[in-house]
Write a protein that holds these residues in place. Structure first.
Motif, PDB file in Angstrom:
ATOM      1  N   ILE A  57      10.667  52.520  98.173  1.00 26.39           N
ATOM      2  CA  ILE A  57       9.437  52.607  97.501  1.00 26.39           C
ATOM      3  C   ILE A  57       9.517  52.850  96.001  1.00 26.39           C
ATOM      4  CG2 ILE A  57       7.602  54.273  97.048  1.00 26.39           C
ATOM      5  CD1 ILE A  57       7.611  54.843 100.399  1.00 26.39           C
ATOM      6  N   LYS A  58      10.712  53.407  95.550  1.00 27.39           N
ATOM      7  CA  LYS A  58      10.907  53.679  94.104  1.00 27.39           C
ATOM      8  C   LYS A  58      11.333  52.269  93.579  1.00 27.39           C
ATOM      9  CE  LYS A  58      11.413  57.982  92.799  1.00 27.39           C
ATOM     10  NZ  LYS A  58      12.556  59.200  92.484  1.00 27.39           N
ATOM     11  N   VAL A  59      11.948  51.427  94.237  1.00 22.46           N
ATOM     12  CA  VAL A  59      12.247  49.891  94.008  1.00 22.46           C
ATOM     13  C   VAL A  59      11.106  49.104  93.827  1.00 22.46           C
ATOM     14  CG1 VAL A  59      13.588  47.745  94.722  1.00 22.46           C
ATOM     15  CG2 VAL A  59      14.439  49.981  95.093  1.00 22.46           C
ATOM     16  N   TRP A  60      10.217  49.277  94.757  1.00 23.46           N
ATOM     17  CA  TRP A  60       8.765  48.394  94.716  1.00 23.46           C
ATOM     18  C   TRP A  60       8.218  48.987  93.381  1.00 23.46           C
ATOM     19  CZ3 TRP A  60       6.083  44.782  96.411  1.00 23.46           C
ATOM     20  CH2 TRP A  60       4.531  44.814  96.215  1.00 23.46           C
ATOM     21  N   LYS A  61       8.231  50.184  93.041  1.00 20.12           N
ATOM     22  CA  LYS A  61       7.599  50.560  91.885  1.00 20.12           C
ATOM     23  C   LYS A  61       8.005  50.223  90.739  1.00 20.12           C
ATOM     24  CE  LYS A  61       4.908  54.658  94.108  1.00 20.12           C
ATOM     25  NZ  LYS A  61       5.117  55.975  94.464  1.00 20.12           N
ATOM     26  N   GLY A  62       9.417  50.082  90.577  1.00 19.92           N
ATOM     27  CA  GLY A  62      10.155  49.852  89.489  1.00 19.92           C
ATOM     28  C   GLY A  62      10.577  48.649  89.125  1.00 19.92           C
ATOM     29  N   LEU A  63      10.446  47.742  90.105  1.00 23.28           N
ATOM     30  CA  LEU A  63      10.929  46.337  89.941  1.00 23.28           C
ATOM     31  C   LEU A  63      10.242  45.504  88.966  1.00 23.28           C
ATOM     32  CD1 LEU A  63      13.406  44.999  91.388  1.00 23.28           C
ATOM     33  CD2 LEU A  63      11.757  44.029  93.166  1.00 23.28           C
ATOM     34  N   ASP A  64       9.051  46.031  88.866  1.00 21.21           N
ATOM     35  CA  ASP A  64       8.221  45.162  87.717  1.00 21.21           C
ATOM     36  C   ASP A  64       8.935  45.318  86.393  1.00 21.21           C
ATOM     37  OD1 ASP A  64       6.270  43.340  87.713  1.00 21.21           O
ATOM     38  OD2 ASP A  64       4.633  44.931  87.855  1.00 21.21           O
ATOM     39  N   GLY A  65       9.499  46.679  86.161  1.00 25.91           N
ATOM     40  CA  GLY A  65       9.927  46.963  84.823  1.00 25.91           C
ATOM     41  C   GLY A  65      11.451  46.766  84.791  1.00 25.91           C
ATOM     42  N   PHE A  66      12.222  46.129  85.805  1.00 23.30           N
ATOM     43  CA  PHE A  66      13.481  45.979  85.834  1.00 23.30           C
ATOM     44  C   PHE A  66      13.892  44.921  84.745  1.00 23.30           C
ATOM     45  CE2 PHE A  66      17.363  44.100  87.911  1.00 23.30           C
ATOM     46  CZ  PHE A  66      18.113  45.038  87.688  1.00 23.30           C
ATOM     47  N   ARG A  67      14.674  45.474  83.754  1.00 19.84           N
ATOM     48  CA  ARG A  67      15.088  44.477  82.676  1.00 19.84           C
ATOM     49  C   ARG A  67      16.424  43.679  82.933  1.00 19.84           C
ATOM     50  NH1 ARG A  67      15.100  48.478  77.772  1.00 19.84           N
ATOM     51  NH2 ARG A  67      15.923  50.036  79.449  1.00 19.84           N
ATOM     52  N   GLU A  68      16.907  43.781  84.168  1.00 21.58           N
ATOM     53  CA  GLU A  68      18.305  42.961  84.249  1.00 21.58           C
ATOM     54  C   GLU A  68      19.287  43.335  83.241  1.00 21.58           C
ATOM     55  OE1 GLU A  68      17.530  38.961  85.539  1.00 21.58           O
ATOM     56  OE2 GLU A  68      15.213  39.442  85.337  1.00 21.58           O
ATOM     57  N   ASP A  69      19.298  44.737  82.879  1.00 15.98           N
ATOM     58  CA  ASP A  69      20.584  45.021  81.855  1.00 15.98           C
ATOM     59  C   ASP A  69      21.587  45.260  82.941  1.00 15.98           C
ATOM     60  OD1 ASP A  69      18.970  44.995  79.789  1.00 15.98           O
ATOM     61  OD2 ASP A  69      18.435  47.121  79.816  1.00 15.98           O
ATOM     62  N   SER A  70      21.228  45.670  84.195  1.00 15.49           N
ATOM     63  CA  SER A  70      22.198  45.895  85.232  1.00 15.49           C
ATOM     64  C   SER A  70      22.081  44.826  86.266  1.00 15.49           C
ATOM     65  CB  SER A  70      22.506  47.026  85.574  1.00 15.49           C
ATOM     66  OG  SER A  70      21.122  47.656  86.014  1.00 15.49           O
ATOM     67  N   LYS A  71      22.779  44.900  87.150  1.00 15.03           N
ATOM     68  CA  LYS A  71      22.893  43.981  88.449  1.00 15.03           C
ATOM     69  C   LYS A  71      21.809  44.691  89.355  1.00 15.03           C
ATOM     70  CE  LYS A  71      27.320  42.258  88.620  1.00 15.03           C
ATOM     71  NZ  LYS A  71      28.594  42.559  89.287  1.00 15.03           N
ATOM     72  N   LEU A  72      21.195  43.769  90.128  1.00 13.82           N
ATOM     73  CA  LEU A  72      20.052  44.292  91.073  1.00 13.82           C
ATOM     74  C   LEU A  72      20.909  45.396  92.218  1.00 13.82           C
ATOM     75  CD1 LEU A  72      17.211  44.524  92.178  1.00 13.82           C
ATOM     76  CD2 LEU A  72      17.494  42.711  93.559  1.00 13.82           C
ATOM     77  N   TYR A  73      22.089  44.794  92.638  1.00 17.36           N
ATOM     78  CA  TYR A  73      22.562  45.370  93.472  1.00 17.36           C
ATOM     79  C   TYR A  73      23.099  46.671  92.868  1.00 17.36           C
ATOM     80  CZ  TYR A  73      27.516  45.949  95.393  1.00 17.36           C
ATOM     81  OH  TYR A  73      28.773  46.322  95.984  1.00 17.36           O
ATOM     82  N   THR A  74      23.626  46.789  91.891  1.00 18.95           N
ATOM     83  CA  THR A  74      24.278  48.053  91.530  1.00 18.95           C
ATOM     84  C   THR A  74      22.937  48.952  91.252  1.00 18.95           C
ATOM     85  OG1 THR A  74      24.361  47.350  89.142  1.00 18.95           O
ATOM     86  CG2 THR A  74      26.337  47.499  90.574  1.00 18.95           C
ATOM     87  N   TRP A  75      21.828  48.528  90.709  1.00 15.17           N
ATOM     88  CA  TRP A  75      20.434  49.249  90.325  1.00 15.17           C
ATOM     89  C   TRP A  75      20.240  49.955  91.560  1.00 15.17           C
ATOM     90  CZ3 TRP A  75      14.986  47.965  91.265  1.00 15.17           C
ATOM     91  CH2 TRP A  75      13.893  48.817  90.620  1.00 15.17           C
ATOM     92  N   LEU A  76      19.975  49.137  92.848  1.00 15.36           N
ATOM     93  CA  LEU A  76      19.696  49.682  93.969  1.00 15.36           C
ATOM     94  C   LEU A  76      20.565  50.795  94.571  1.00 15.36           C
ATOM     95  CD1 LEU A  76      18.885  46.254  95.859  1.00 15.36           C
ATOM     96  CD2 LEU A  76      17.134  47.688  95.053  1.00 15.36           C
ATOM     97  N   TYR A  77      21.816  50.668  94.296  1.00 12.68           N
ATOM     98  CA  TYR A  77      22.680  51.811  94.841  1.00 12.68           C
ATOM     99  C   TYR A  77      22.470  52.949  93.917  1.00 12.68           C
ATOM    100  CZ  TYR A  77      25.801  49.854  98.324  1.00 12.68           C
ATOM    101  OH  TYR A  77      26.287  49.153  99.387  1.00 12.68           O
ATOM    102  N   ARG A  78      22.055  52.709  92.607  1.00  8.34           N
ATOM    103  CA  ARG A  78      21.972  53.963  91.578  1.00  8.34           C
ATOM    104  C   ARG A  78      20.756  54.706  92.244  1.00  8.34           C
ATOM    105  NH1 ARG A  78      22.584  52.335  86.252  1.00  8.34           N
ATOM    106  NH2 ARG A  78      20.564  51.618  86.066  1.00  8.34           N
ATOM    107  N   ILE A  79      19.609  53.776  92.452  1.00  3.72           N
ATOM    108  CA  ILE A  79      18.435  54.735  92.986  1.00  3.72           C
ATOM    109  C   ILE A  79      18.817  55.239  94.428  1.00  3.72           C
ATOM    110  CG2 ILE A  79      16.353  54.431  94.047  1.00  3.72           C
ATOM    111  CD1 ILE A  79      15.856  51.949  92.041  1.00  3.72           C
TER     112      ILE A  79
END
Lengths: 182, 147
Positions: A57-79
């Motif tokens: 749910i957090k991913v859904w809400k935040g994906l719009d603002g995801f700036r691709e500074d990090s990889k999607l994969y590591t961002w998901l693991y961080r959340i």
């Protein structure tokens, strides 16, 4: 489904028409990896299920603002990691339990849990992992089970590679000690 | 340490073999998640719709609440920081306490109180003198002679 790279999925998501489809693909691609990562932290399936839902749910809400500074994969693991740590903190304050007592409860759950599939050595290893401090436990799990690179772990846990190497080294030493004592 | 690392590698099992999950969990999870997101969205939309519809009423309510708050604060501020002049205060006290309760008896009582004070003091002084004469062994005849 697996032929889509993270970049392609993000491009797909940016198109409003494909948004739901792209998100569904992301969920299908990462649900298992994230689930096992969470499950090894919180042990119980129901808790892991709740945390996985909250993570996406957090991913859904935040994906719009995801700036691709990090990889999607590591961002998901961080959340997922942050959600799991928040959950553990809530559990401890909810039942007013000190850290050690809660970890002991998890060990008992492990023994009584019919969903634990491992043999005796695996059970011993899980108990040893549960006796580690939370963050060290996560470092050990990511390195040992997920075989994640230190550079990626540094992105997930926002720590330096050196600190992570030291943390993993200490974790292995503690597990070795646990095995020798028991 | 090296040996133990090797041992850890030997006993390593695939993470998915450690715990079991309810059957079909990963097949149904995406649908369950979509439903949850949809219901959250509905709740959010309902809230937004409520805010949109009730906007004028809410604005009026906030205005009234704000006005009441400012009025109460102002009254409290002025009642704390505005002091009556001293003369007026004294005057008010006289009027409230003395004048309103003034009676002949009250006047007599005050006078009696005033008379009582010196008598008590005199008694004290007399006792003091008598004690002094006794302690110094001065008799009445000597006193007469001295005076």
């Amino acid at each position: 489904m697996s032929e889509y790279s993270d970049k392609e999925l993000l491009t797909l998501f940016k198109n409003i028409e494909n948004r739901n489809y792209a998100f569904n693909l992301i969920v299908r691609k990462y649900q298992q990896k994230l689930y096992w990562h969470i499950r090894k932290i919180v042990i119980k399936h129901d808790d892991a299920d709740d945390i996985l839902q909250n993570t996406f749910i957090k991913v859904w809400k935040g994906l719009d603002g995801f700036r691709e500074d990090s990889k999607l994969y590591t961002w998901l693991y961080r959340i997922a990691t942050n959600e799991s740590l928040t959950f553990l903190k809530q559990q401890k304050t909810k039942y007013l339990l000190p850290l050690v007592d809660y970890e002991n409860q998890l060990k008992e759950t492990l023994v009584s849990d019919h969903q634990f599939n491992g043999d005796e050595i695996q059970l011993k290893l899980q108990k040893a992992i549960l006796s580690l401090p939370e963050k060290q436990r996560i470092v050990f799990n990511l390195k040992y089970f997920e075989e994640m690179k230190y550079e990626e772990m540094a992105e997930v846990l926002t720590t330096s590679v050196g600190a992570l190497k030291a943390s993993y080294h200490h974790a292995v030493k503690k597990i070795e000690k646990y095995f020798n004592e028991d | 340490m090296e040996d133990f690392n090797k041992y850890l590698e030997d006993i390593k099992k695939d993470k998915t073999d450690l715990f079991t999950v309810p059957e079909g969990y990963f097949d149904t999870f995406p649908t369950k998640l979509q439903e949850k997101i949809l219901s959250e969205r509905k709740e959010q939309n309902a809230f937004i719709r409520f805010i949109t519809i009730a906007k004028p009423q809410l604005a009026l309510g906030f205005m009234i609440a704000g006005f009441a708050f400012i009025s109460i604060t102002a009254v409290q501020f002025f009642s704390k920081h505005t002091k009556l002049p001293v003369a007026t205060e004294v005057h008010t006290r006289i009027v409230e306490l003395d004048a309103s309760e003034f009676s002949e008896q009250h006047f007599i009582d005050v006078l009696l109180d005033e008379n009582k004070k010196p008598v008590q003091e005199k008694k004290k002084n007399a006792e003091h003198y008598i004690n002094y004469l006794v302690d110094e062994d001065i008799d009445y005849g000597t006193l007469i002679d001295e005076l």
